[in-house]
Design an enzyme around this catalytic site. Structure first.
Site, PDB file in Angstrom:
ATOM      1  N   SER A 143      -5.160   1.199  -5.459  1.00  0.00           N
ATOM      2  CA  SER A 143      -4.552   0.062  -4.951  1.00  0.00           C
ATOM      3  C   SER A 143      -4.804   0.186  -3.305  1.00  0.00           C
ATOM      4  CB  SER A 143      -2.994   0.081  -5.090  1.00  0.00           C
ATOM      5  OG  SER A 143      -2.451  -0.735  -4.308  1.00  0.00           O
ATOM      6  N   TYR A 156       5.765   2.402  -5.842  1.00  0.00           N
ATOM      7  CA  TYR A 156       4.271   2.232  -6.212  1.00  0.00           C
ATOM      8  C   TYR A 156       3.339   2.907  -5.324  1.00  0.00           C
ATOM      9  CZ  TYR A 156       0.529  -1.106  -7.227  1.00  0.00           C
ATOM     10  OH  TYR A 156      -0.563  -1.725  -7.674  1.00  0.00           O
TER      11      TYR A 156
HETATM   12  C1  GCO Z   1       2.764  -5.871  -3.248  1.00  0.00           C
HETATM   13  C2  GCO Z   1       1.813  -5.832  -4.256  1.00  0.00           C
HETATM   14  C3  GCO Z   1       0.636  -4.921  -4.028  1.00  0.00           C
HETATM   15  C4  GCO Z   1      -0.479  -5.223  -4.765  1.00  0.00           C
HETATM   16  C5  GCO Z   1      -1.588  -4.368  -4.722  1.00  0.00           C
HETATM   17  C6  GCO Z   1      -2.414  -4.156  -3.524  1.00  0.00           C
HETATM   18  O1  GCO Z   1       3.989  -5.877  -3.480  1.00  0.00           O
HETATM   19  O2  GCO Z   1       2.463  -5.655  -2.024  1.00  0.00           O
HETATM   20  O3  GCO Z   1       2.316  -5.669  -5.705  1.00  0.00           O
HETATM   21  O4  GCO Z   1       0.972  -3.643  -4.289  1.00  0.00           O
HETATM   22  O5  GCO Z   1      -0.268  -5.339  -6.333  1.00  0.00           O
HETATM   23  O6  GCO Z   1      -1.175  -3.150  -5.212  1.00  0.00           O
HETATM   24  O7  GCO Z   1      -3.401  -3.489  -3.531  1.00  0.00           O
END
Ligand code: GCO
Ligand code: CA
Length: 252
Positions: A143, A156
Site C-alpha cells: 500500500s 493498517y
Molecule cells: C485509507 C485507505 C488507504 C487505501 C490504500 C492506499 O483509509 O487511507 O484505506 O489505506 O486503502 O491502502 O494505498
C-alpha cells in the site's frame, strides 16, 4: 511465448473473491495462468470463479481462512493436491479506520493477523514446494501506507509497513532458491475498501489533488504490475516494491 506469457503457470491469489484480488487474478488469467481464488466465504468465491470462467478464463476456488494456521496448512495442501503453485499473491487484507487512542488490542490484532501474519502463514505453506521445484513467484499487495501514514489508519499502516519488510526478509532467504518475492503498492483505488472515502467529496477531492495523475486508480490498472512480477520478465527482480499510485509517492 512472450516474456509476459503465464501459460502453464498456476497462481493462488488470497483474498480474491472481489476487489483488487479479483482484478489481479483476472489479469494473471488473461495472460494464460490457471488461477485459484481464495477467500473465507465459499459462496462469494464460487460467484467469482463463475464470473472468470464466463470470461473464458481458467479459475478454481479454494476457500480457507488465511489467518488460521491449521486452515492455511489444510487449504494449501488441498490446492497442491490438484497441482503445483508457481505464483502466490498474498493479497488478503482488511482496513479498520480508528484513532490510535481509540484503538483496541482486539482491532490491532485483527488487522495485523489479516494483513501481515496471513502472508507469513501462506508463504511458509507454499515456499517449500517452490524451492523443491526450483523456483516460484511471491507477490504481496502492499500500500501507499507501506511508506506513509495517515490519521486513523495506524494498524493498517503498521501492517503494510511490516509486509514490505517481510517481502525483503523472504527475498533474503529464498532468492537463492530462485524464488522472486516482490510487492505491489496500490495508491488510492476505487474498491469496496475505499467506498466511504470515494463518497466523501472532500476526501475524494483531496486524493485527486494530492495525486499527480489527478484521479483515483481503477483496480484493473494493478494487473500489469502483477503480470510483470508473476512472469519471466522479472526473474532478476527481487525484494522490490512497484508503487501503482498515479505518482502520489513521488511528490509533496
Ligand atoms: C485509507 C485507505 C488507504 C487505501 C490504500 C492506499 O483509509 O487511507 O484505506 O489505506 O486503502 O491502502 O494505498
Ligand atoms: Ca492455462
Amino acid at each position: 511465448m512472450t516474456l509476459f506469457d503465464l501459460t502453464g503457470r498456476r497462481a493462488l491469489i488470497t483474498g480474491s473473491s472481489s476487489g483488487i484480488g479479483l482484478e489481479l487474478a483476472r489479469g494473471l488469467a488473461r495472460h494464460g495462468a490457471d488461477v485459484v481464488l481464495n477467500g473465507r466465504n465459499a459462496d462469494k468465491l464460487e460467484a467469482a470463479v463463475t464470473t472468470l470462467r464466463a470470461e473464458g478464463l481458467n479459475a478454481a476456488a479454494a476457500a480457507f481462512d488465511v489467518t488460521e494456521a491449521a486452515a492455511v496448512q489444510a487449504g494449501v495442501a488441498a490446492v497442491l493436491d490438484a497441482g503445483p503453485i508457481d505464483i502466490l499473491v498474498n493479497n488478503a487484507g482488511i482496513q479498520r479506520r480508528v484513532s490510535l487512542l481509540d484503538l483496541t488490542l482486539e482491532v490491532w490484532d485483527e488487522v495485523l493477523k489479516n494483513n501481515l501474519t496471513s502472508a507469513l502463514l501462506v508463504s511458509k505453506a507454499v515456499a517449500p514446494q517452490m524451492i523443491a521445484r526450483g523456483g516460484g513467484k511471491i507477490i504481496c499487495t502492499l500500500s501507499l501506507m507501506s511508506e506513509l501514514g495517515r490519521r486513523t489508519t495506524g494498524p493498517y499502516t503498521a501492517s503494510k509497513g511490516g509486509l514490505k519488510m517481510l517481502v525483503k526478509a523472504m527475498c533474503a532467504e529464498w532468492a537463492e532458491h530462485n524464488l522472486q518475492i516482490n510487492g505491489i503498492g496500490p495508491g488510492y483505488f476505487e474498491t469496496e475498501m475505499t467506498v466511504p472515502l470515494v463518497q466523501d467529496e472532500q476526501f475524494s477531492g483531496w486524493v485527486r489533488s494530492r495525486t499527480p495523475a489527478g484521479r483515483w486508480g481503477q483496480p484493473a490498472e494493478l494487473a500489469g504490475a502483477a503480470v510483470f512480477l508473476a512472469s519471466s520478465a522479472s526473474d532478476f527482480v527481487n525484494g522490490q516494491i512497484i508503487y501503482v499510485d498515479g505518482g502520489m509517492l513521488a511528490v509533496l
